[in-house]
Design a protein around this motif. Structure first.
Motif, mmCIF file in Angstrom:
data_model
loop_
_atom_site.group_PDB
_atom_site.id
_atom_site.type_symbol
_atom_site.label_atom_id
_atom_site.label_comp_id
_atom_site.label_asym_id
_atom_site.label_seq_id
_atom_site.Cartn_x
_atom_site.Cartn_y
_atom_site.Cartn_z
ATOM 1 N N ASP A 1 0.847 -1.185 0.000
ATOM 2 C CA ASP A 1 0.000 0.000 0.000
ATOM 3 C C ASP A 1 0.890 1.245 0.000
ATOM 4 N N GLU A 2 1.075 1.849 -1.168
ATOM 5 C CA GLU A 2 1.996 2.969 -1.307
ATOM 6 C C GLU A 2 1.599 4.169 -0.460
ATOM 7 N N ALA A 3 0.329 4.288 -0.162
ATOM 8 C CA ALA A 3 -0.125 5.433 0.628
ATOM 9 C C ALA A 3 0.448 5.427 2.034
ATOM 10 N N TYR A 4 0.837 4.257 2.512
ATOM 11 C CA TYR A 4 1.353 4.144 3.879
ATOM 12 C C TYR A 4 2.800 3.663 3.933
ATOM 13 N N SER A 5 3.414 3.409 2.775
ATOM 14 C CA SER A 5 4.765 2.847 2.768
ATOM 15 C C SER A 5 5.803 3.809 3.343
ATOM 16 N N GLY A 6 5.495 5.119 3.351
ATOM 17 C CA GLY A 6 6.443 6.083 3.897
ATOM 18 C C GLY A 6 6.553 6.040 5.402
ATOM 19 N N GLU A 7 5.482 5.657 6.088
ATOM 20 C CA GLU A 7 5.509 5.629 7.552
ATOM 21 C C GLU A 7 5.463 4.216 8.129
ATOM 22 N N CYS A 8 5.131 3.239 7.301
ATOM 23 C CA CYS A 8 5.067 1.851 7.758
ATOM 24 C C CYS A 8 6.119 1.041 6.997
ATOM 25 N N PHE A 9 7.187 0.666 7.661
ATOM 26 C CA PHE A 9 8.297 -0.005 6.990
ATOM 27 C C PHE A 9 9.045 -0.865 7.993
ATOM 28 N N ASP A 10 9.837 -1.748 7.472
ATOM 29 C CA ASP A 10 10.702 -2.592 8.291
ATOM 30 C C ASP A 10 11.891 -1.748 8.745
ATOM 31 N N ILE A 11 12.036 -1.565 10.053
ATOM 32 C CA ILE A 11 13.085 -0.671 10.552
ATOM 33 C C ILE A 11 14.484 -1.142 10.152
ATOM 34 N N ARG A 12 14.634 -2.427 9.887
ATOM 35 C CA ARG A 12 15.956 -2.960 9.551
ATOM 36 C C ARG A 12 16.440 -2.455 8.201
ATOM 37 N N SER A 13 15.504 -2.051 7.343
ATOM 38 C CA SER A 13 15.901 -1.496 6.048
ATOM 39 C C SER A 13 16.577 -0.143 6.209
ATOM 40 N N VAL A 14 16.250 0.566 7.277
ATOM 41 C CA VAL A 14 16.825 1.885 7.553
ATOM 42 C C VAL A 14 18.072 1.762 8.427
ATOM 43 N N ILE A 15 18.024 0.843 9.367
ATOM 44 C CA ILE A 15 19.133 0.670 10.300
ATOM 45 C C ILE A 15 20.372 0.117 9.605
ATOM 46 N N SER A 16 20.159 -0.795 8.663
ATOM 47 C CA SER A 16 21.279 -1.568 8.118
ATOM 48 C C SER A 16 22.091 -0.818 7.077
ATOM 49 N N GLN A 17 21.480 0.068 6.318
ATOM 50 C CA GLN A 17 22.166 0.664 5.170
ATOM 51 C C GLN A 17 21.704 2.093 4.935
ATOM 52 N N SER A 18 22.597 2.875 4.369
ATOM 53 C CA SER A 18 22.318 4.245 3.970
ATOM 54 C C SER A 18 23.435 4.687 3.038
ATOM 55 N N LYS A 19 23.089 5.434 2.026
ATOM 56 C CA LYS A 19 24.083 5.975 1.094
ATOM 57 C C LYS A 19 24.945 4.870 0.475
ATOM 58 N N SER A 20 24.317 3.707 0.244
ATOM 59 C CA SER A 20 24.993 2.533 -0.326
ATOM 60 C C SER A 20 26.102 2.007 0.571
ATOM 61 N N CYS A 21 26.041 2.332 1.857
ATOM 62 C CA CYS A 21 27.048 1.875 2.816
ATOM 63 C C CYS A 21 26.417 0.975 3.875
ATOM 64 N N LEU A 22 27.238 0.152 4.503
ATOM 65 C CA LEU A 22 26.804 -0.751 5.564
ATOM 66 C C LEU A 22 26.692 0.061 6.850
ATOM 67 N N TRP A 23 25.531 0.660 7.060
ATOM 68 C CA TRP A 23 25.353 1.678 8.090
ATOM 69 C C TRP A 23 25.473 1.122 9.499
ATOM 70 N N LYS A 24 25.194 -0.158 9.671
ATOM 71 C CA LYS A 24 25.356 -0.768 10.992
ATOM 72 C C LYS A 24 26.753 -0.530 11.553
ATOM 73 N N TYR A 25 27.715 -0.456 10.657
ATOM 74 C CA TYR A 25 29.111 -0.365 11.068
ATOM 75 C C TYR A 25 29.655 1.058 11.046
ATOM 76 N N ILE A 26 29.099 1.917 10.205
ATOM 77 C CA ILE A 26 29.750 3.223 10.018
ATOM 78 C C ILE A 26 28.883 4.398 10.430
ATOM 79 N N GLY A 27 27.607 4.169 10.749
ATOM 80 C CA GLY A 27 26.714 5.276 11.058
ATOM 81 C C GLY A 27 26.696 5.656 12.524
#
Length: 530
Positions: free
Chosen positions: A335-361
């Motif tokens: 449901d795209e209407a809610y995909s911005g606020e309802c998501f798997d937190i691990r998708s945000v925690i694990s990576q950002s800017k094509s980097c392994l964010w768990k280790y460098i963020g």
């Protein structure tokens, strides 16, 4: 050579003054092993040796290198890129296992000489001796478990090398023999009450950075799973989960109910609380030694981890395979209407800017660590993985019992604990057929959930190989590796990699050429022998 002298050849760092206490060639050993303090200093050295850059890089790479979630970073390292391309040379320096055997030899040295120190020191109790021996056995077992999952058959050395006159060449032992030896050792440590559940009521790093009885149980559960001893694995997981000594870091979320007029139903979504999952990131990945941690390799300002040169956005040689991760591992809410606020937190925690964010963020979607801030620990085991080990064991028990639905429901319940904490989206949930679960579908579901929860934590290749080799590569199990090949290698290399994977011997890395040259008893792994 694998027969490294007891503790020679290690470089001294600002946090390794203990090395000055170690016996060198030509120094009588009986001048060192006098007191319990001498033994404690060498046990500390065993832990310190596991934080060596060479070893930690390999703990990560051996578990992720050939899998489907990482790729090249900003800089290029030809030794790493060649493996991404499915081309593994026996001259690749990352195959050098010396750092593992160095730690193993420290442990062997403790086991050989600690009783001598106890005999010399009247204040050195039997309980203290067992505690030091238990830690040495557990560390040694962990090192061997990594080696056999990576190389298959390897030299199984239990004798301490303490001077240059000893025979240094050792032939390989079978993976099966080594694993049986590790289990016997660890079960002895467990049933003999060698180790406490915790070492300190105030210093959490002592409890998470040393081998405790919970770390031994976790390691045993992991080995049992690899051995396909599913009931034993499940029992060990239950002991850890049921102890109440470890808790998952909680995440709060907000329930959203959406009327589905077309279906006449109500869809339920969960929106994670930002401050809550930011706190999870801080506790598990930034600060470390969280309430769910079982065992972590400890780093500090005077002993930085190796991830700046390996993963940082500016200098790293490893990055995220973003298309695979964002499309397949973490697909968005339908449901795209809610995909911005309802998501798997691990998708945000694990990576950002094509980097392994768990280790460098520093925090999700935030700033990156400065080089001097690479003090985060390397997690070996945490409670979330124990739930997923339990789910995998229960699933295999169910499959062996004609898809026993009670066991499959229990397996799903274990996974659901982790999914609920992570506000996992329905897109990645398992389906039912006429109100029942399929054992094979649950097997695939648990593997996928391990991929999400343990992403970039040095587990993925081992997880997929464990599925493929199950019951001697029974049925279509090899397809797990064939699917992995489609995502792990460039398109031009996929077919050749699949052809390699059809030979089961290719699933283990070759022995480093310099080891073969130095040890006349050592035979190259079969796939790479010619």
């Amino acid at each position: 050579m694998i027969g490294l002298l007891a503790l020679q050849g290690m470089t001294t760092t600002s946090c390794s003054d203990w090395l000055n206490l170690m016996p060198n060639d030509g120094v009588p050993l009986d001048e060192f092993w006098k007191t319990k303090e001498d033994v404690r200093s060498v046990v500390n050295g065993a832990y310190l040796s596991m934080t060596a850059n060479e070893l930690v890089q390999r703990l990560f790479l051996y578990g992720e290198w050939r899998a489907d979630m990482i790729t090249t970073g900003r800089r290029t390292n030809s030794s790493i890129v060649s493996v991404f391309n499915g081309e593994i040379s026996i001259d690749n320096t990352y195959l050098d296992w010396a750092s593992f055997y160095q730690t193993i030899n420290i442990c062997n040295t403790i086991l050989k000489f600690a009783p001598t120190a106890q005999a010399n020191d009247p204040t050195f109790s039997e309980a203290q001796l067992k505690e030091y021996e238990g830690q040495a056995i557990a560390i040694r077992s962990l090192m061997y478990f990594y080696l056999v999952r990576t190389f298959g058959d390897v030299p199984f050395i239990r004798e301490a090398y303490v001077n240059g006159s000893q025979q240094m060449s050792v032939a390989k032992s079978s993976e099966k023999e080594i694993l049986a030896g590790l289990v016997a050792d660890l079960e002895m440590v467990e049933t003999g009450n060698y180790l406490p559940g915790q070492y300190s009521s105030t210093d959490i790093a002592q409890n998470k950075g040393r081998m405790t009885m919970w770390a031994v149980k976790a390691l045993l559960a992991d080995i049992y799973l690899w051995q396909e001893e599913y009931e034993k694995c499940n029992r060990k997981c239950d002991e850890i989960i049921g102890s109440g000594q470890l808790l998952l870091v909680p995440v709060e979320s907000r329930k959203i109910e959406v009327e589905n007029t077309e279906e006449g139903t109500t869809d339920i979504y969960y929106a994670p609380d930002q401050s809550s999952y930011y706190s999870l990131f801080q506790q598990i990945y930034y600060q470390g030694n969280s309430m769910e941690s079982i065992f972590e390799l400890q780093f500090a300002t005077d002993n930085l981890n190796p991830f700046y040169s390996l993963m940082s956005s500016g200098r790293g040689v490893i990055g995220v395979k973003t298309e695979r991760v964002n499309s397949d591992i973490f697909p968005p809410l339908a449901d795209e209407a809610y995909s911005g606020e309802c998501f798997d937190i691990r998708s945000v925690i694990s990576q950002s800017k094509s980097c392994l964010w768990k280790y460098i963020g520093v925090e999700p979607n935030g700033s990156e660590r400065a080089q001097e801030e690479y003090t985060n620990n390397f997690i070996i085991y945490r409670l979330a993985e124990i739930y997923l080990m339990k789910a995998e064991a229960l699933t295999q028990m169910a499959i062996l019992d004609s898809d026993n639905q009670e066991l499959l429901k229990e397996a799903y319940a274990a996974v659901k604990v982790i999914r609920d904490r992570s506000t996992a989206v329905a897109t990645t949930d398992i389906g039912q057929t006429e109100g029942s679960y399929s054992g094979k579908a649950m097997e695939e579901f648990v593997l996928a959930e391990r991929g999400r929860e343990l992403i970039f934590e040095g587990k993925r290749w081992f997880d997929v190989l464990r599925q493929a080799k199950r019951n001697n590569y029974d049925g279509e199990n090899l397809n797990y590796l064939m699917t992995l090949a489609e995502y792990s290698a460039p398109a031009s290399k996929v077919n050749s990699l699949k052809a390699k994977y059809r030979n089961y011997h290719s699933h283990y890395l070759p022995i480093y050429s310099e080891e073969i040259d130095a040890n006349p008893l050592l035979e190259q792994n079969e796939f790479y022998a010619n």
